[in-house]
Enzyme design. Structure first.
Site, PDB file in Angstrom:
ATOM      1  N   CYS A 128      -7.827  -4.801   1.833  1.00 46.90           N
ATOM      2  CA  CYS A 128      -6.410  -4.649   1.497  1.00 46.90           C
ATOM      3  C   CYS A 128      -6.246  -3.562   0.466  1.00 46.90           C
ATOM      4  O   CYS A 128      -6.789  -3.658  -0.626  1.00 46.90           O
ATOM      5  CB  CYS A 128      -5.843  -5.960   0.965  1.00 46.90           C
ATOM      6  N   GLY A 129      -5.481  -2.548   0.792  1.00 50.20           N
ATOM      7  CA  GLY A 129      -5.260  -1.457  -0.143  1.00 50.20           C
ATOM      8  C   GLY A 129      -3.979  -1.593  -0.927  1.00 50.20           C
ATOM      9  O   GLY A 129      -3.622  -0.706  -1.684  1.00 50.20           O
TER      10      GLY A 129
END
Length: 286
Positions: A128-129
């Site tokens: 997850c960025g």
């Protein structure tokens, strides 16, 4: 024992694997002791003008590319010259084991002032960025409308690029655990590849490498596109559009939000790319 720091020596992706003694079990055979090479996930802190901004888990290779690419796709810089220098430091436990890496980035004054205004402090994960963004505006940051046309891609061009990419992922071949992103021309020739345990990191490294080679990316995208071995998430499309890119081809599926962004920006988005077939979610092949 206290932590110590030293200069980080750059590594190629294939040099970052770590060997472990494991036992391999197969039906009908006796267990076998073998050496298995695993990909590393190392905490990498991006420190701007002495202030830590973000810590990402990343493969400890091509880190200067990562610093440029992340800074660009996050909107921290808008051109290469706004970073004056990067100094990488390895942080080690007292026993000598690597604890993490700090990338000390010397940022231009105006960009650093804008960065402090963002009041953003996220801890990244390989999956997850977006973790830690404080508002929807930070998550859904939108680029300017693209200035170049969508490159003309055919199924044959995509096939040619995919065949080449398989041979240009040394860390994946060693570990089976990394993603790759590649810049490809309109003839299907793979020109540059970056690998990482995180798909967003691999794309940032690719963009950073391109930015370090050229101060203006806009003209590049007339005849070039991005190929990724991952799924096409919203942020993957967003990062490409932030650089002015117009096309992303993914081996896995896109997300619904990624398709929505592609529709908004008239962006060529292709998923499920396999030999001789693919699915076009927005745009059209030549």
């Amino acid at each position: 024992m206290t932590d110590a720091s030293s200069d980080w020596q750059p590594l190629a992706a294939e040099q970052t694997g770590r060997d472990f003694a494991v036992t391999r079990w197969r039906d009908g055979e006796s267990p076998t002791d073998v050496i298995d090479t695993l990909a590393q996930e190392v905490p990498v802190a991006l420190v701007y003008n002495g202030i830590s901004h973000v810590v990402m888990l990343a493969t400890p290779a091509d880190l200067e590319d990562f610093a440029y690419g992340f800074s660009y796709t996050e909107g921290i810089i808008s051109e290469r010259a706004q970073i004056y220098g990067i100094d990488a430091k390895a942080i080690q436990h007292g026993n000598g084991q690597l604890r993490g890496i700090e990338l000390h980035i010397e940022l231009a004054t105006a960009q650093f002032a804008a960065l402090k205004e963002q009041r953003r402090n996220l801890t990244g994960r390989t999956g997850c960025g977006l973790c830690g963004a404080e508002s929807l505006e930070q998550v859904f940051k939108l680029p300017a409308q693209a200035k170049v046309p969508v490159p003309a891609l055919s199924l044959q061009v995509i096939d040619a690029a995919m065949a080449q990419l398989k041979t240009q992922q040394p860390l994946q071949q060693l570990t089976g655990a990394t993603h790759a992103c590649a810049i490809v021309n309109d003839q299907g020739q793979v020109l540059q590849v970056r690998e990482d345990v995180g798909r967003h990191n691999a794309l940032d490294k690719l963009i950073g490498s391109l930015l370090r080679q050229s101060s203006d990316l806009s003209e590049l995208w007339r005849q070039h596109w991005v190929l990724t071995t991952s799924r096409a998430s919203y942020e993957m499309v967003q990062k490409v559009t932030m650089t002015g890119g117009r096309a992303l081809v993914a081996i896995s599926a896109p997300t619904a939000l990624a398709v929505s962004l592609a529709q908004e920006y008239d962006f060529l988005l292709v998923g499920f790319a396999r030999p001789g077939q693919c699915v076009v979610y927005h745009g059209a092949l030549a």
